[in-house]
Design a protein around this motif. Structure first.
Motif, PDB file in Angstrom:
ATOM      1  N   TRP A  99      41.626 -14.077 -11.907  1.00 38.13           N
ATOM      2  CA  TRP A  99      42.196 -12.914 -11.222  1.00 38.13           C
ATOM      3  C   TRP A  99      41.115 -11.873 -10.956  1.00 38.13           C
ATOM      4  O   TRP A  99      40.192 -11.707 -11.751  1.00 38.13           O
ATOM      5  CB  TRP A  99      43.283 -12.278 -12.077  1.00 38.13           C
ATOM      6  N   SER A 100      41.245 -11.155  -9.876  1.00 36.37           N
ATOM      7  CA  SER A 100      40.339 -10.037  -9.612  1.00 36.37           C
ATOM      8  C   SER A 100      40.495  -9.012 -10.730  1.00 36.37           C
ATOM      9  O   SER A 100      41.583  -8.827 -11.283  1.00 36.37           O
ATOM     10  CB  SER A 100      40.656  -9.402  -8.256  1.00 36.37           C
ATOM     11  N   VAL A 101      39.392  -8.359 -11.081  1.00 36.38           N
ATOM     12  CA  VAL A 101      39.433  -7.349 -12.138  1.00 36.38           C
ATOM     13  C   VAL A 101      40.209  -6.123 -11.674  1.00 36.38           C
ATOM     14  O   VAL A 101      41.035  -5.565 -12.395  1.00 36.38           O
ATOM     15  CB  VAL A 101      38.005  -6.960 -12.574  1.00 36.38           C
ATOM     16  N   LYS A 110      46.493  -7.361  -8.410  1.00 33.84           N
ATOM     17  CA  LYS A 110      45.320  -8.209  -8.571  1.00 33.84           C
ATOM     18  C   LYS A 110      45.488  -9.479  -7.748  1.00 33.84           C
ATOM     19  O   LYS A 110      46.604  -9.964  -7.542  1.00 33.84           O
ATOM     20  CB  LYS A 110      45.101  -8.546 -10.047  1.00 33.84           C
ATOM     21  N   LYS A 111      44.356 -10.010  -7.298  1.00 36.63           N
ATOM     22  CA  LYS A 111      44.383 -11.166  -6.410  1.00 36.63           C
ATOM     23  C   LYS A 111      43.867 -12.403  -7.136  1.00 36.63           C
ATOM     24  O   LYS A 111      42.860 -12.345  -7.835  1.00 36.63           O
ATOM     25  CB  LYS A 111      43.519 -10.897  -5.182  1.00 36.63           C
ATOM     26  N   SER A 191      26.292 -21.386  -8.802  1.00 35.45           N
ATOM     27  CA  SER A 191      27.167 -20.860  -7.759  1.00 35.45           C
ATOM     28  C   SER A 191      27.111 -21.668  -6.472  1.00 35.45           C
ATOM     29  O   SER A 191      28.118 -21.870  -5.796  1.00 35.45           O
ATOM     30  CB  SER A 191      26.778 -19.405  -7.426  1.00 35.45           C
ATOM     31  N   GLN A 192      25.906 -22.138  -6.136  1.00 34.12           N
ATOM     32  CA  GLN A 192      25.738 -22.828  -4.869  1.00 34.12           C
ATOM     33  C   GLN A 192      26.477 -24.163  -4.811  1.00 34.12           C
ATOM     34  O   GLN A 192      26.647 -24.744  -3.735  1.00 34.12           O
ATOM     35  CB  GLN A 192      24.249 -23.040  -4.541  1.00 34.12           C
ATOM     36  N   LEU A 193      26.921 -24.637  -5.976  1.00 32.60           N
ATOM     37  CA  LEU A 193      27.666 -25.898  -6.029  1.00 32.60           C
ATOM     38  C   LEU A 193      29.174 -25.672  -6.075  1.00 32.60           C
ATOM     39  O   LEU A 193      29.946 -26.615  -6.188  1.00 32.60           O
ATOM     40  CB  LEU A 193      27.236 -26.712  -7.257  1.00 32.60           C
ATOM     41  N   MET A 194      29.610 -24.408  -5.968  1.00 29.06           N
ATOM     42  CA  MET A 194      31.027 -24.071  -6.064  1.00 29.06           C
ATOM     43  C   MET A 194      31.538 -23.510  -4.749  1.00 29.06           C
ATOM     44  O   MET A 194      30.760 -23.073  -3.902  1.00 29.06           O
ATOM     45  CB  MET A 194      31.246 -23.046  -7.188  1.00 29.06           C
ATOM     46  N   ALA A 195      32.856 -23.543  -4.599  1.00 26.65           N
ATOM     47  CA  ALA A 195      33.511 -22.955  -3.434  1.00 26.65           C
ATOM     48  C   ALA A 195      34.725 -22.173  -3.904  1.00 26.65           C
ATOM     49  O   ALA A 195      35.310 -22.484  -4.945  1.00 26.65           O
ATOM     50  CB  ALA A 195      33.920 -24.026  -2.442  1.00 26.65           C
ATOM     51  N   ILE A 196      35.098 -21.164  -3.142  1.00 28.35           N
ATOM     52  CA  ILE A 196      36.233 -20.313  -3.478  1.00 28.35           C
ATOM     53  C   ILE A 196      37.306 -20.477  -2.417  1.00 28.35           C
ATOM     54  O   ILE A 196      37.014 -20.485  -1.216  1.00 28.35           O
ATOM     55  CB  ILE A 196      35.827 -18.820  -3.562  1.00 28.35           C
ATOM     56  N   GLY A 197      38.553 -20.615  -2.856  1.00 28.71           N
ATOM     57  CA  GLY A 197      39.658 -20.757  -1.916  1.00 28.71           C
ATOM     58  C   GLY A 197      40.868 -19.989  -2.384  1.00 28.71           C
ATOM     59  O   GLY A 197      40.817 -19.207  -3.336  1.00 28.71           O
ATOM     60  N   ASN A 198      41.975 -20.233  -1.729  1.00 27.22           N
ATOM     61  CA  ASN A 198      43.224 -19.547  -2.038  1.00 27.22           C
ATOM     62  C   ASN A 198      44.190 -20.425  -2.831  1.00 27.22           C
ATOM     63  O   ASN A 198      45.348 -20.085  -2.987  1.00 27.22           O
ATOM     64  CB  ASN A 198      43.908 -19.087  -0.751  1.00 27.22           C
TER      65      ASN A 198
END
Length: 199
Positions: A99-101, A110-111, A191-198
């Motif tokens: 969750w977003s802080v 929070k998202k 980080s470069q090996l990760m992705a962020i989604g919904n």
């Protein structure tokens, strides 16, 4: 602190990917494609020199609540499991949530952010487990960041800690090495090996 993750794959596919056999003593079934504290999830452990895919309850019980994340590696609460290779496990994951802080300015809420590893449709957290009088339980390690947390994909959202994601070539090391060597794997995944989604 990660308190929700997904394992969107069948037991057969997870067992195949991790070279594991189904646990004949499994007492619970994983019925959903997400795992929440106190609910069943899959773990891969070793027994008699072979990998076993088991279903266990997420979280070591403490004062009536499941403790899901291992942060203080020197705590007696975790130490006996960490120092015993037979109590270490792999926790198969397809995505995990943080969750977003701070609340979002537009909604005041929070998202949720979902993280995955595109090169590994199913990856693994470094976990530990223990038998109980009922269903066995498991938890997984979290770690801090080198340098500024905001420079890391997860740290920019959750600066306190990140789940310990293992590289596939380190699975055997986590399951067999002495405790100091095993804990040297407890670092933030690149980080470069990760992705962020919904999600």
């Amino acid at each position: 602190m990660c308190n929700l993750y997904k394992a969107r794959s069948s037991a057969e596919e997870i067992a195949r990917l991790f070279g594991a056999h189904p646990d004949p003593a499994a007492q619970i079934a994983v019925e959903k494609d997400y795992v929440a504290p106190g609910k069943p999830g899959y773990v891969v452990r070793e027994q008699d020199n072979q990998r076993i895919l088991s279903a266990m309850s997420w979280g070591f019980p403490f004062q009536g609540r499941p403790v899901t994340n291992v942060r203080n590696y020197s705590s007696p609460f975790w130490k006996s499991a960490l120092t015993n290779p037979s109590r270490r496990c792999l926790v198969p994951v397809t995505e995990f949530q943080e969750w977003s802080v701070e609340p979002m300015p537009d909604t005041g809420k929070k998202k949720p952010f979902w993280f995955r590893v595109p090169s590994q449709p199913i990856f693994a957290f470094a976990g530990i487990w223990r038998p109980t009088e009922g269903v066995p339980v498991y938890s997984f390690l979290t770690c801090g960041y080198e340098g500024d947390p905001a420079a890391h994909a997860v740290g920019a959202i959750h600066p306190k800690a990140c789940p310990v994601i293992l590289h596939p070539e380190d699975y055997d090391r986590w399951l067999h090495a002495d405790v100091d060597d095993a804990l040297s794997l407890a670092c933030a995944y690149p980080s470069q090996l990760m992705a962020i989604g919904n999600g």
